[in-house]
Write an enzyme that holds these catalytic residues in place. Structure first.
Site, PDB file in Angstrom:
ATOM      1  N   LYS A   8      31.269  18.514  -0.928  1.00  0.00           N
ATOM      2  CA  LYS A   8      32.327  17.928  -1.766  1.00  0.00           C
ATOM      3  C   LYS A   8      31.986  18.149  -3.239  1.00  0.00           C
ATOM      4  O   LYS A   8      30.840  18.402  -3.612  1.00  0.00           O
ATOM      5  CB  LYS A   8      32.497  16.436  -1.479  1.00  0.00           C
ATOM      6  CG  LYS A   8      31.275  15.552  -1.804  1.00  0.00           C
ATOM      7  CD  LYS A   8      31.110  15.168  -3.260  1.00  0.00           C
ATOM      8  CE  LYS A   8      29.853  14.342  -3.515  1.00  0.00           C
ATOM      9  NZ  LYS A   8      29.529  14.199  -4.953  1.00  0.00           N
ATOM     10  N   PRO A  90      22.795  23.046  -0.507  1.00  0.00           N
ATOM     11  CA  PRO A  90      21.496  22.699  -1.098  1.00  0.00           C
ATOM     12  C   PRO A  90      21.361  21.195  -1.321  1.00  0.00           C
ATOM     13  O   PRO A  90      22.353  20.482  -1.492  1.00  0.00           O
ATOM     14  CB  PRO A  90      21.496  23.462  -2.429  1.00  0.00           C
ATOM     15  CG  PRO A  90      22.939  23.642  -2.766  1.00  0.00           C
ATOM     16  CD  PRO A  90      23.657  23.795  -1.460  1.00  0.00           C
ATOM     17  N   LEU A  95      26.468  17.595  -4.004  1.00  0.00           N
ATOM     18  CA  LEU A  95      27.486  18.137  -3.105  1.00  0.00           C
ATOM     19  C   LEU A  95      27.586  17.353  -1.795  1.00  0.00           C
ATOM     20  O   LEU A  95      28.341  17.734  -0.891  1.00  0.00           O
ATOM     21  CB  LEU A  95      27.178  19.609  -2.792  1.00  0.00           C
ATOM     22  CG  LEU A  95      27.149  20.557  -3.995  1.00  0.00           C
ATOM     23  CD1 LEU A  95      26.706  21.962  -3.553  1.00  0.00           C
ATOM     24  CD2 LEU A  95      28.515  20.630  -4.672  1.00  0.00           C
ATOM     25  N   GLY A  97      25.442  17.008   0.670  1.00  0.00           N
ATOM     26  CA  GLY A  97      24.996  17.748   1.847  1.00  0.00           C
ATOM     27  C   GLY A  97      24.450  16.856   2.941  1.00  0.00           C
ATOM     28  O   GLY A  97      24.848  16.957   4.112  1.00  0.00           O
ATOM     29  N   SER A  99      24.904  13.601   3.296  1.00  0.00           N
ATOM     30  CA  SER A  99      25.971  12.701   3.744  1.00  0.00           C
ATOM     31  C   SER A  99      26.953  13.427   4.660  1.00  0.00           C
ATOM     32  O   SER A  99      27.429  12.866   5.654  1.00  0.00           O
ATOM     33  CB  SER A  99      26.720  12.134   2.537  1.00  0.00           C
ATOM     34  OG  SER A  99      25.879  11.322   1.750  1.00  0.00           O
ATOM     35  N   ASP A 132      28.292   7.961   0.177  1.00  0.00           N
ATOM     36  CA  ASP A 132      29.246   9.073   0.272  1.00  0.00           C
ATOM     37  C   ASP A 132      29.763   9.300   1.688  1.00  0.00           C
ATOM     38  O   ASP A 132      30.695  10.082   1.898  1.00  0.00           O
ATOM     39  CB  ASP A 132      28.603  10.379  -0.216  1.00  0.00           C
ATOM     40  CG  ASP A 132      28.506  10.456  -1.728  1.00  0.00           C
ATOM     41  OD1 ASP A 132      29.237   9.716  -2.405  1.00  0.00           O
ATOM     42  OD2 ASP A 132      27.710  11.266  -2.231  1.00  0.00           O
TER      43      ASP A 132
END
Length: 278
Positions: A8, A90, A95, A97, A99, A132
């Site tokens: 995201k 990464p 971003l 990742g 979550s 998140d």
């Protein structure tokens, strides 16, 4: 069963203030990306957690393992699972990742074991692992408020390229929040940006996006600011750090500009990805 765990970005991140319980009150626009990890999940005789990324520890500290434990404890599951993580997103990038991976496991077990709760209820359960995760479970563009647990989905019709660039450093979310200056940091008008998106006034979006955590992250990793400034010099107008960093995204419909920037950062041995809104 193969499930995508989508990254995201935060098109806007406004930290309103710190709550009495220690959490921060947020107002954000979060958008899932086509860029994703893959989660393979199957019933097994005993739990087994594997990954193709040797830098990722598949132990009790991993959100994938935490997601299995949460589902087992909540619904008294007797089933065991083999879960394999194909890692692309990464870490310490902003971003989501980890979550996204946990959310994919929650959705996978929810389907595999035919658990009779709604997706919205599953999303709220996920906040026990991380802030998140409710968004990552629903996996749709949303206004995200509270500590990340109040979601208001909305839609818009815009399919530009999203270039992700991450320096070879990460940023601790905890440290980014601890050094936040509420007075001097950015406070984007989230509801106005939402209106621009819904009215298809995309050319105005770049003038209003913002991230309260950028200045904090710049202190820990000046490379983030350098990437942001460099992308603007290349010709991108819509550029912002995602989450607490360290990834910067640039949005454009100019394919030549995207290719130019992609090649530049690839040659400079940074993580770079050309993706789009999901």
């Amino acid at each position: 069963m193969l499930i995508q765990a989508n990254a995201k970005i935060n098109l806007a991140l406004n930290v309103i203030g710190k709550r009495e319980d220690g959490y921060h009150e947020l107002d954000m626009i979060m958008i899932p990306l086509a860029f994703h990890d893959d989660i393979e999940i199957a019933l097994a005789q005993e739990d087994q957690f594997t990954t193709d990324d040797q830098t990722v520890a598949m132990d009790e500290s991993n959100t994938v393992v935490k997601a299995v434990k949460l589902m087992r404890d909540t619904f008294q599951l007797t089933q065991h699972f083999h879960i394999h993580l194909h890692k692309r997103i990464p870490s310490q990038a902003g971003l989501a990742g980890g979550s996204a991976d946990a959310a994919a496991v929650l959705r996978g077990i929810w389907k595999l074991c035919d658990i009779h709760i709604t997706l919205e209820e599953l999303a709220q359960l996920g906040k026990k692992i991380g802030a998140d995760i409710p968004f990552c479970v629903l996996n749709t563009c949303s206004i995200v408020q509270g500590i990340g647990d109040h979601l208001i989905p909305f839609s818009f019709d815009w399919k530009p390229h999203v270039l992700l660039v991450k320096p070879n450093v990460g940023v601790s979310t905890k440290e980014a929040y601890e050094t936040l200056d509420y007075v001097s940091c950015a406070h984007p008008d989230v509801s106005y940006i939402k209106q621009l998106l819904e009215k298809k006034q995309f050319e105005k979006v770049s003038d209003h996006i913002g991230n309260s955590l950028e200045d904090s992250a710049f202190k820990f990793a000046p490379e983030i600011k350098e990437i942001k400034e460099n992308l603007k010099e290349m010709g991108f107008s819509c550029v912002l750090m995602s989450g607490s960093g360290s990834c910067v995204f640039a949005i454009s419909e100019d394919e030549n500009l995207i290719k130019k920037a992609y090649t530049y950062y690839q040659k400079n041995h940074m993580f770079v990805c050309d993706t789009s809104f999901l």
